[in-house]
Design a protein around this motif. Structure first.
Motif, PDB file in Angstrom:
ATOM      1  N   HIS A 140       0.852  -1.194   0.000  1.00 29.59           N
ATOM      2  CA  HIS A 140       0.000   0.000   0.000  1.00 29.59           C
ATOM      3  C   HIS A 140       0.882   1.236   0.000  1.00 29.59           C
ATOM      4  O   HIS A 140       1.811   1.348   0.800  1.00 29.59           O
ATOM      5  CB  HIS A 140      -0.904   0.020   1.235  1.00 29.59           C
ATOM      6  CG  HIS A 140      -1.844   1.191   1.276  1.00 29.59           C
ATOM      7  ND1 HIS A 140      -2.949   1.284   0.448  1.00 29.59           N
ATOM      8  CD2 HIS A 140      -1.848   2.309   2.050  1.00 29.59           C
ATOM      9  CE1 HIS A 140      -3.593   2.395   0.706  1.00 29.59           C
ATOM     10  NE2 HIS A 140      -2.944   3.044   1.666  1.00 29.59           N
ATOM     11  N   ILE A 180      -5.588  -3.483   4.581  1.00 30.76           N
ATOM     12  CA  ILE A 180      -5.302  -2.056   4.589  1.00 30.76           C
ATOM     13  C   ILE A 180      -6.509  -1.305   4.045  1.00 30.76           C
ATOM     14  O   ILE A 180      -7.024  -1.615   2.969  1.00 30.76           O
ATOM     15  CB  ILE A 180      -4.055  -1.728   3.749  1.00 30.76           C
ATOM     16  CG1 ILE A 180      -2.851  -2.516   4.283  1.00 30.76           C
ATOM     17  CG2 ILE A 180      -3.766  -0.226   3.782  1.00 30.76           C
ATOM     18  CD1 ILE A 180      -1.624  -2.444   3.406  1.00 30.76           C
ATOM     19  N   LEU A 185      -3.926   0.395   8.882  1.00 26.73           N
ATOM     20  CA  LEU A 185      -3.274  -0.896   8.680  1.00 26.73           C
ATOM     21  C   LEU A 185      -3.769  -1.856   9.754  1.00 26.73           C
ATOM     22  O   LEU A 185      -3.664  -1.576  10.954  1.00 26.73           O
ATOM     23  CB  LEU A 185      -1.754  -0.725   8.767  1.00 26.73           C
ATOM     24  CG  LEU A 185      -0.885  -1.969   8.747  1.00 26.73           C
ATOM     25  CD1 LEU A 185      -1.002  -2.688   7.406  1.00 26.73           C
ATOM     26  CD2 LEU A 185       0.570  -1.597   9.012  1.00 26.73           C
TER      27      LEU A 185
END
Length: 282
Positions: A140, A180, A185
């Motif tokens: 991510h 995510i 997270l």
């Protein structure tokens, strides 16, 4: 949701989806495919000797399956499979992720490997990994995350060339899964449930309100809802970033005594698939 599977193949350990096509792997080394969103399944391959399928990914037009003895690749939608693990040395594969033209896999015992030629060859990228038993991967915003077995979670900001531990304080030493959502997270693991970080892992907050026994094997986001799969407690979900969790086990209560062993998720077109020790549910 497992029409076409034999009874002994109902222990589903891996799922992946693309469009209306879903792939399912079992604990007994069989790979199934459905082209109608799970209405019917067709056996595509059987590993010999039988070994557990732990992970799938669809990358660069091919399907990859990670097993207890390496990587298989299909370039024709699952009709034919070939070994694609040069450099892996028959490692146990736990997870895949990809960034651009690069494919990554997690191994138990030898850290993370990277392929820049669609899985034909693999190279180890483990500088900074203080625990090489890697159970989960995610990417991510230019960051690559690796969750370990009893070593917390690590991050790389340079495509895996170097890794840094960010798991201190998470309370989840065995990171079996990662999800995510924007700047949040989430990590899930054995015995410690789910933890959330809103600052790339600098600090962590346990988010387990609602779990009975927080042993988490799978996490997935589907239409803004975060789902957690447990080997002991079925499926739970949250709509408030993990602050509260609710059970989604009513469907199991009407079919079985107790809840199934949930091992994998796949989400497509607003549908959620769960791979369990009792087959596939949607």
């Amino acid at each position: 949701m497992d029409s076409g599977m034999t009874r002994e193949d109902l222990f589903v350990t891996a799922l992946a989806s693309s469009g209306d096509t879903v792939f399912a792997g079992t604990a007994f080394g069989k790979i199934y495919r459905s082209i109608n969103s799970g209405a019917r399944w067709v056996l595509m391959d059987t590993l010999s000797p039988p070994t557990t399928i732990n992970a799938f990914t669809i990358f660069a037009g091919s399907v990859f399956a990670g097993s207890s003895t390496g990587v298989l690749r299909s370039s024709n939608g699952g009709n034919d499979w070939t070994v694609a693990d040069s450099g892996l040395q028959k490692r146990l594969i736990k997870a895949f992720t990809s960034v651009g033209d690069t494919l990554y896999c997690a191994t138990l015992g030898k850290g993370v490997y990277r392929s820049i030629d669609s899985g034909t060859t693999w190279n180890a990228i483990d500088i900074g990994l203080t625990n090489l038993n890697i159970a989960s991967l995610a990417t991510h915003g230019g960051r690559l995350y690796a969750g370990s077995n009893d070593g917390g979670i690590f991050v790389s900001t340079n495509a895996g060339a170097n890794w840094t531990s960010i798991g201190n304080g998470s309370g989840v030493p065995y990171v079996s899964c990662i999800a995510i959502s924007d700047s949040n997270l989430f990590i899930g693991g054995y015995g410690r449930g789910v933890a959330r970080s809103a600052n790339n892992g600098a600090t962590w907050t346990p988010v387990n309100n609602g779990f009975v026994h927080p042993k988490i094997e799978a996490l997935v986001l589907n239409d803004g809802v975060l789902f957690a799969g447990s080997p002991d407690n079925g499926i739970y979900f949250t709509t408030d970033l993990g602050s509260t969790w609710k059970s989604a086990n009513a469907i199991f209560d009407s079919l079985y005594s107790g809840v199934p062993n949930v091992r994998a998720f796949a989400a497509i077109s607003g549908k959620l698939f769960a791979g369990t020790g009792r087959g596939i549910f949607r």
